[in-house]
Design a protein around this motif. Sequence first.
Motif, short mmCIF file in Angstrom:
data_model
loop_
_atom_site.label_atom_id
_atom_site.label_comp_id
_atom_site.label_asym_id
_atom_site.label_seq_id
_atom_site.Cartn_x
_atom_site.Cartn_y
_atom_site.Cartn_z
N LYS A 174 -6.56 99.05 23.42
CA LYS A 174 -6.61 100.14 22.44
C LYS A 174 -6.58 101.47 23.18
O LYS A 174 -7.57 102.21 23.20
CB LYS A 174 -7.86 100.01 21.57
CG LYS A 174 -7.80 98.85 20.56
CD LYS A 174 -8.99 98.89 19.62
CE LYS A 174 -8.87 97.84 18.55
NZ LYS A 174 -7.72 98.05 17.63
N PRO A 175 -5.45 101.77 23.83
CA PRO A 175 -5.38 103.01 24.63
C PRO A 175 -5.54 104.26 23.77
O PRO A 175 -5.06 104.30 22.63
CB PRO A 175 -3.99 102.91 25.25
CG PRO A 175 -3.20 102.07 24.30
CD PRO A 175 -4.17 101.04 23.78
N VAL A 176 -6.15 105.25 24.34
CA VAL A 176 -6.41 106.51 23.64
C VAL A 176 -5.36 107.53 24.03
O VAL A 176 -5.02 107.70 25.21
CB VAL A 176 -7.81 107.03 23.98
CG1 VAL A 176 -8.05 108.40 23.33
CG2 VAL A 176 -8.88 106.03 23.56
N ASP A 177 -4.81 108.22 23.02
CA ASP A 177 -3.85 109.32 23.24
C ASP A 177 -2.65 108.91 24.08
O ASP A 177 -2.16 109.68 24.91
CB ASP A 177 -4.55 110.52 23.91
CG ASP A 177 -5.62 111.14 23.03
OD1 ASP A 177 -5.48 111.08 21.79
OD2 ASP A 177 -6.62 111.66 23.58
N LEU A 178 -2.18 107.70 23.87
CA LEU A 178 -1.01 107.22 24.61
C LEU A 178 0.21 107.38 23.73
O LEU A 178 0.30 106.84 22.64
CB LEU A 178 -1.19 105.76 25.00
CG LEU A 178 -0.04 105.12 25.77
CD1 LEU A 178 0.18 105.82 27.10
CD2 LEU A 178 -0.29 103.63 25.99
#
Length: 433
Positions: free
Chosen positions: A428-432
């Motif tokens: 759940k990568p952030v700001d990708l």
Amino acid sequence: MIRFALALVCALTLALPARALDIRQVTSEGGLTAWLVEAHDIPFTALRISFRGGASLDAEGKRGATVLMTGLLEEGAGTMDSQTFAEAAEGLAAEFGFDVGDDTLDISARFLTENRAASVDLLREALVNPRFDEVAIDRVRAQVLSIIASDAQDPNSLAGERLSGLIYGAHPYGSSNNGTAASLKALTREDLFDAKARVMAKDRIVISAVGDITAAELGPLLDNLLGGLPDSGAPMPPKVTPAFDGSVSVVDYDSPQSVVVFGQAGLAMDDPDFFAAYLLNQIIGAGGFSSRLMDEVREKRGLTYGIYTYLVPKDLAEVWMGSFSASNEKVAEAIRIVKEEWTKAATGAVTEAELADAKTYLTGAYPLRFDGNGQIAEILVGMQLSGLPPEYIETRNAKVEAVTKDDITRLAKRILDANALSFVVAGKPVDLK
């Protein structure tokens, strides 16, 4: 006690310096060719057999058949059920291994000289007359289904399978060798015999033997062991050009940490620039804490515990891959740094120290691979599969040493492409973006 004896001779088999190997090519009366290294100090032989094609030869709609079939080869043969076969191997102190990958189905055997004939006869039954009993099929199928279920919850498997599907599409490389739960459940006993005939044929065998056996003894052994196999198998799949488009794909996986795999097109082992790529890969990401990516992504910024790159020259495609894990909040930055370093590497600029360190490691580590009969037999088969001559063992380090900075610059400008570098993130990568 006999099993202990085999374990003891395996432990005592000394590592052979690469330069000491005397490789002979042996051709049996039946036309089977093998590479042989004689070592008569210990009464023990390691045999390695590979069949080209491997799981890529699954019939259409039968994905997972070769994996399931391979898992059943030691589950009974001829008049022996699985327990009787295992007991016979145990009594002879013979060790057999069966494995399958994208490009090969591999068989390893280790046996004492005093039990050679009986051990080969037992292995022959497994290769020529497997039983594929329904009870064994159900048991091994359940094991593979368990692996499929486990992979569906493993971020490393999820990321790898997504990337394979994206770059290889409908080619066999684009899907798991295990198949899906649905395809595996649909396989019948007849499908397994068909899978065996497709891959286990004499027109695709590569063989090596290392240990207490002569050329005169090896030829008849091979004809006895493999002569009963069909002359030809299924046609090989076509080559495929991996489709790297510079995209970033996300597999949603609920975890505080993401797994990232990335890659671009690579090059074959017979490419004139392969050794330059081998050294550049060591400098970029294969050199542990001395590599550029480890220094930039871990040491300077603390974005990951480890990051690695590796060349993957498959039989039908070549790729240059890498992988790392990072917290969801750090993934975007880590990917940005990887792209920046890939862009720098594409210039081909390396320092004298980087090149010298890479050469020292790669030439120093090479002899350590030859640490026993089984390992040497595996290396010899790998060389044959790659089309390398026997003298490659003696010339390999010289090829590494001969690479210049200009060679690396030429290779890097020709191959490396940060714009094509593709990523798959499982998490759940952030700001990708």
